[in-house]
Write a protein that holds these residues in place. Sequence first.
Motif, mmCIF file in Angstrom:
data_model
loop_
_atom_site.group_PDB
_atom_site.id
_atom_site.type_symbol
_atom_site.label_atom_id
_atom_site.label_comp_id
_atom_site.label_asym_id
_atom_site.label_seq_id
_atom_site.Cartn_x
_atom_site.Cartn_y
_atom_site.Cartn_z
ATOM 1 N N LEU A 650 -2.282 3.040 82.986
ATOM 2 C CA LEU A 650 -1.864 2.359 84.213
ATOM 3 C C LEU A 650 -1.953 3.290 85.416
ATOM 4 O O LEU A 650 -2.360 2.873 86.503
ATOM 5 C CB LEU A 650 -0.442 1.826 84.051
ATOM 6 N N ASP A 651 -1.565 4.540 85.246
ATOM 7 C CA ASP A 651 -1.557 5.475 86.371
ATOM 8 C C ASP A 651 -2.965 5.737 86.896
ATOM 9 O O ASP A 651 -3.142 6.074 88.065
ATOM 10 C CB ASP A 651 -0.892 6.793 85.965
ATOM 11 N N ARG A 652 -3.962 5.610 86.036
ATOM 12 C CA ARG A 652 -5.336 5.831 86.482
ATOM 13 C C ARG A 652 -5.822 4.721 87.406
ATOM 14 O O ARG A 652 -6.883 4.838 88.017
ATOM 15 C CB ARG A 652 -6.272 5.959 85.276
ATOM 16 N N LEU A 653 -5.056 3.647 87.538
ATOM 17 C CA LEU A 653 -5.483 2.512 88.353
ATOM 18 C C LEU A 653 -5.294 2.742 89.846
ATOM 19 O O LEU A 653 -5.876 2.031 90.665
ATOM 20 C CB LEU A 653 -4.700 1.254 87.951
ATOM 21 N N GLY A 654 -4.454 3.700 90.241
ATOM 22 C CA GLY A 654 -4.188 3.899 91.663
ATOM 23 C C GLY A 654 -3.471 2.705 92.252
ATOM 24 O O GLY A 654 -2.464 2.218 91.721
ATOM 25 N N SER A 655 -3.995 2.182 93.352
ATOM 26 C CA SER A 655 -3.334 1.062 94.037
ATOM 27 C C SER A 655 -3.332 -0.207 93.202
ATOM 28 O O SER A 655 -2.484 -1.084 93.404
ATOM 29 C CB SER A 655 -4.020 0.799 95.377
ATOM 30 N N VAL A 694 -10.098 -5.126 85.450
ATOM 31 C CA VAL A 694 -11.082 -5.608 84.473
ATOM 32 C C VAL A 694 -12.018 -4.476 84.064
ATOM 33 O O VAL A 694 -12.316 -4.296 82.877
ATOM 34 C CB VAL A 694 -11.875 -6.795 85.062
ATOM 35 N N ALA A 695 -12.481 -3.687 85.049
ATOM 36 C CA ALA A 695 -13.394 -2.586 84.755
ATOM 37 C C ALA A 695 -12.741 -1.540 83.848
ATOM 38 O O ALA A 695 -13.414 -0.921 83.021
ATOM 39 C CB ALA A 695 -13.862 -1.930 86.058
ATOM 40 N N SER A 696 -11.439 -1.354 83.993
ATOM 41 C CA SER A 696 -10.721 -0.393 83.158
ATOM 42 C C SER A 696 -10.451 -0.931 81.756
ATOM 43 O O SER A 696 -9.925 -0.214 80.909
ATOM 44 C CB SER A 696 -9.391 -0.022 83.807
ATOM 45 N N GLU A 697 -10.786 -2.206 81.532
ATOM 46 C CA GLU A 697 -10.611 -2.874 80.244
ATOM 47 C C GLU A 697 -9.149 -3.012 79.845
ATOM 48 O O GLU A 697 -8.824 -3.112 78.667
ATOM 49 C CB GLU A 697 -11.406 -2.163 79.144
ATOM 50 N N LEU A 698 -8.262 -3.011 80.843
ATOM 51 C CA LEU A 698 -6.856 -3.301 80.557
ATOM 52 C C LEU A 698 -6.611 -4.800 80.506
ATOM 53 O O LEU A 698 -5.677 -5.252 79.847
ATOM 54 C CB LEU A 698 -5.955 -2.656 81.612
ATOM 55 N N VAL A 699 -7.428 -5.570 81.224
ATOM 56 C CA VAL A 699 -7.303 -7.028 81.202
ATOM 57 C C VAL A 699 -8.677 -7.645 80.997
ATOM 58 O O VAL A 699 -9.707 -7.046 81.322
ATOM 59 C CB VAL A 699 -6.670 -7.590 82.508
ATOM 60 N N PHE A 700 -8.678 -8.849 80.450
ATOM 61 C CA PHE A 700 -9.886 -9.654 80.336
ATOM 62 C C PHE A 700 -9.876 -10.702 81.440
ATOM 63 O O PHE A 700 -8.810 -11.165 81.859
ATOM 64 C CB PHE A 700 -9.958 -10.356 78.978
ATOM 65 N N GLN A 701 -11.056 -11.105 81.887
ATOM 66 C CA GLN A 701 -11.173 -12.120 82.929
ATOM 67 C C GLN A 701 -11.956 -13.306 82.398
ATOM 68 O O GLN A 701 -12.994 -13.143 81.752
ATOM 69 C CB GLN A 701 -11.883 -11.546 84.170
ATOM 70 N N ARG A 702 -11.453 -14.506 82.693
ATOM 71 C CA ARG A 702 -12.164 -15.741 82.351
ATOM 72 C C ARG A 702 -12.338 -16.556 83.625
ATOM 73 O O ARG A 702 -11.359 -16.874 84.304
ATOM 74 C CB ARG A 702 -11.379 -16.541 81.312
ATOM 75 N N GLY A 703 -13.568 -16.839 83.991
ATOM 76 C CA GLY A 703 -13.841 -17.572 85.213
ATOM 77 C C GLY A 703 -13.938 -16.634 86.402
ATOM 78 O O GLY A 703 -13.861 -15.408 86.285
ATOM 79 N N THR A 704 -14.132 -17.227 87.583
ATOM 80 C CA THR A 704 -14.260 -16.445 88.815
ATOM 81 C C THR A 704 -13.211 -16.914 89.813
ATOM 82 O O THR A 704 -12.805 -18.079 89.808
ATOM 83 C CB THR A 704 -15.665 -16.618 89.423
ATOM 84 N N PRO A 705 -12.752 -15.985 90.687
ATOM 85 C CA PRO A 705 -11.769 -16.376 91.703
ATOM 86 C C PRO A 705 -12.339 -17.475 92.599
ATOM 87 O O PRO A 705 -13.542 -17.504 92.860
ATOM 88 C CB PRO A 705 -11.559 -15.078 92.501
ATOM 89 N N PRO A 706 -11.533 -18.409 93.036
ATOM 90 C CA PRO A 706 -10.062 -18.479 92.913
ATOM 91 C C PRO A 706 -9.572 -19.160 91.632
ATOM 92 O O PRO A 706 -8.387 -19.418 91.494
ATOM 93 C CB PRO A 706 -9.668 -19.301 94.131
ATOM 94 N N ASP A 707 -10.505 -19.482 90.712
ATOM 95 C CA ASP A 707 -10.122 -20.184 89.482
ATOM 96 C C ASP A 707 -10.019 -19.249 88.287
ATOM 97 O O ASP A 707 -9.909 -19.708 87.151
ATOM 98 C CB ASP A 707 -11.155 -21.285 89.181
ATOM 99 N N ALA A 708 -10.057 -17.949 88.515
ATOM 100 C CA ALA A 708 -10.055 -16.991 87.414
ATOM 101 C C ALA A 708 -8.686 -16.922 86.746
ATOM 102 O O ALA A 708 -7.645 -17.113 87.388
ATOM 103 C CB ALA A 708 -10.459 -15.606 87.923
ATOM 104 N N VAL A 709 -8.715 -16.630 85.444
ATOM 105 C CA VAL A 709 -7.501 -16.404 84.659
ATOM 106 C C VAL A 709 -7.663 -15.054 83.968
ATOM 107 O O VAL A 709 -8.733 -14.745 83.428
ATOM 108 C CB VAL A 709 -7.270 -17.519 83.623
ATOM 109 N N TYR A 710 -6.617 -14.254 83.989
ATOM 110 C CA TYR A 710 -6.660 -12.904 83.439
ATOM 111 C C TYR A 710 -5.639 -12.792 82.302
ATOM 112 O O TYR A 710 -4.597 -13.461 82.323
ATOM 113 C CB TYR A 710 -6.342 -11.863 84.516
#
Length: 823
Positions: A650-655, A694-710
Amino acid sequence: MVRLSDPSAIIEFGRFSILPHRRQLLAEGQPIRLGGRAFDLLLALLDAPGIAVGKDKLLSRIWPGRIVEENRLQSEISALRKALGADRDLIQTVSGRGYQFTGEIRELGADVGARSVPAPLAVPVPPLPVTNLSDSVSEPIGRQAALAEVSDLATHDAAERRQITAMSCEAIGVTARADGIGLEDLHEAIGAFHRCVSEIVDRHDGFVASHLGNTILVLFGYPAAHEHDAEQAIRAGLELCAAVRTLTLGVNAPMRCRIGIATGMVIVGDLVAVGEIRDHGIVGDAPDLAVRLQMSAPPDTVTIEPTTWRLIGNLLDCHDLGALDTNSDTRPIRRWQVLGESVVASRFEALHGSELTPLVGRDEEIDLLLRRWARAKAGDGQIILVSGEAGLGKSRITAAFEERLHAEPHLRLRYFCSPYHQDSALYPIIDLLGRAAGFTGNDPPAAKLEKLEALLARTAPPDEDVALLADLMSLPAAARHPLPDLSPQRKKKRTLEALIRQLEGLAHESPVVAAWEDAHWLDPTSQELLDLTVEHVRRLPVLLIVTFRPEFQPAWAGQPRVSMLALNRLDRRDRTVLMEQIAGGKTLPNEVVSQIAERTDGVPLFVEELTKSVLESGLLREENDRYVLDRQLPPLAIPMTLHASLLARLDRLGSARRVAQIGAAIGRQFSYALVRAASRLPEDELQADLGQLVASELVFQRGTPPDAVYSFKHALVQDAAHGSLLRNARQQLHAEIAEALAAHSPEIVESQPELLAQHYAEAGLVERLSPFGARPVTDPSCAQRWRRRLRNFKRGWTSWRCCPTSPNAGKKSSSFPALWARC
């Protein structure tokens, strides 16, 4: 040209700010860990933006008056690029000329708005349970607009719950007379001690929290956690003890130091946060215990307590010192003196012990390894790339495969890459040769050379190879093996060729299993050797196994005779089998199995550590061939052995860490629309932060904003993100989520009213829960869903209501009979 000599200068480039007078680099207001020489290197490049700075000029500026090899400069360039992260291309290599900074630089004056930055923390004075810390120092660090929009919860100074390792170090043997004579000598001695501590701690990712006279408190795990914080603290302590003895000062007695180290959960950061007043501090026992251990330690020693001792396993040798009398109502605390490196070469074996948990759910992977071994023995060399995130069992599979071969004639070579030697050329080879030759710490150079010659004699290498490998081991050249006069590049090339010839010679005697473990920690020269090894083993009876985490991208994937083995998570059945084996074959209660299986997500290390934590918690009682619960099962806490590695991610995520905390408060799964409403971030910033998650692979993404679900990849990562928030911050966040749900997601409120009720309960807004107790439920299917969902809510509400620290506990309890009746 930037005027870095200006004491009030603040330098900005992109999202970064530099405070030259404090030697601090910040990214979006948060301090970035950067070594002293890497910081000097950055300043040197900023002195000439857009201009290639020669390597000789950089070497003379960073290491004035010293002769330093060029690879040291390359290591510092690598460290600087690593600190810049996604902006690493700001430092460009100009072929044949040097390095160049390519960004746009701005210099800000003192009239720019200020933000509080982390201040020195005061040394804890035993026996106070709370450590009061000194006033913070406010410094202007960036854009006025950026300062205005940052909430208290998002700042680096916000108090948070963390697992830290505290190191208290004291210089001893330096005093001044009562009449003041000798004060200047004392001043110089303490200054040298402070500089020594700062330099060593910086190399080990520590944070100098405070210093008072000849005592310094250092934190590992704050402001950023790292995977091996406890180990880093001990290594820093051992190095410090050795370094302080070498200080040459104008004092009557030689300076020495003693060190105490303790690990525990603390609350650290801004404890007041009222108006302009900032009071930084640490609440928790670890710093105080570190001071007590330091006060009891003999000179030139490092003393640790049980939690730190358990975290390092057998990585380091320790001597039991018995119990430390705390002179209080608490029980005496056992302590150990750290002696130094252990003889256990494998980090995996050192951390997990000699009796490994039986391998579960990996039959297909072992079968693949055995098939490739059969080909390799016949002279058709094979390469197996074993990939997987931390905890999936890469080293465990390698160990299980080698166990299968114990009855077969073969030679085993084990190369262990280390997170502490990524800048040490050919460290895995040096380590292997030292172990194989039987070097001991007391061997003089001549004895080591004889042992090395005896080891190499097996393959009858030419004299030049012996000389090159002796030089690699830092042993003096012998008359019988003269070292050729070569340039550094030619010597490196010849050394790598000599190592390949050694492998070929061994393979001609017997089939070889060569395992390179943790290749994501390879140093650049070892990477070159491994590249050469892959090319040569194809025509040798060698099975080459390379294990690594996903961030390492091997160049050999897809080549002939190269097989990729990507480890998957365990399924539910295998998780249950693994739990039962850890429990000694006894059956665990269904509630325990369900919670462990759900929260560990099939990662074997998580299953093992969480199961052990439950068995040691006192929640279970043995009855014949099973365990039974003595009381209601609470939510299981993250084991101490996993906390640092989870928080480090988590700390590697910065902001983006703030967005991760918002998502964690919403739940294992969260929508873009809801996190946008709760975070109130601008669209571009939110999408950038979510993209980083998503890039850090901490969460998965389904769909694209504004309809995305993580959704969080691991439940324990979600727990770590949510658990780092303090109660008031959590309540405020849940209140914001509840309001966002009510305002922007009426369909969710209608279909999942218990979700809104849960967030109101977590926020302590009891009065908002009354409507949920009176809502009629007439649809039978809806009523069934209500009963299932409200059971979970009831458990959470009961825990919150019974908590004595909950400000609204017990209020409005009459609103809930109807709600409970539905459960």
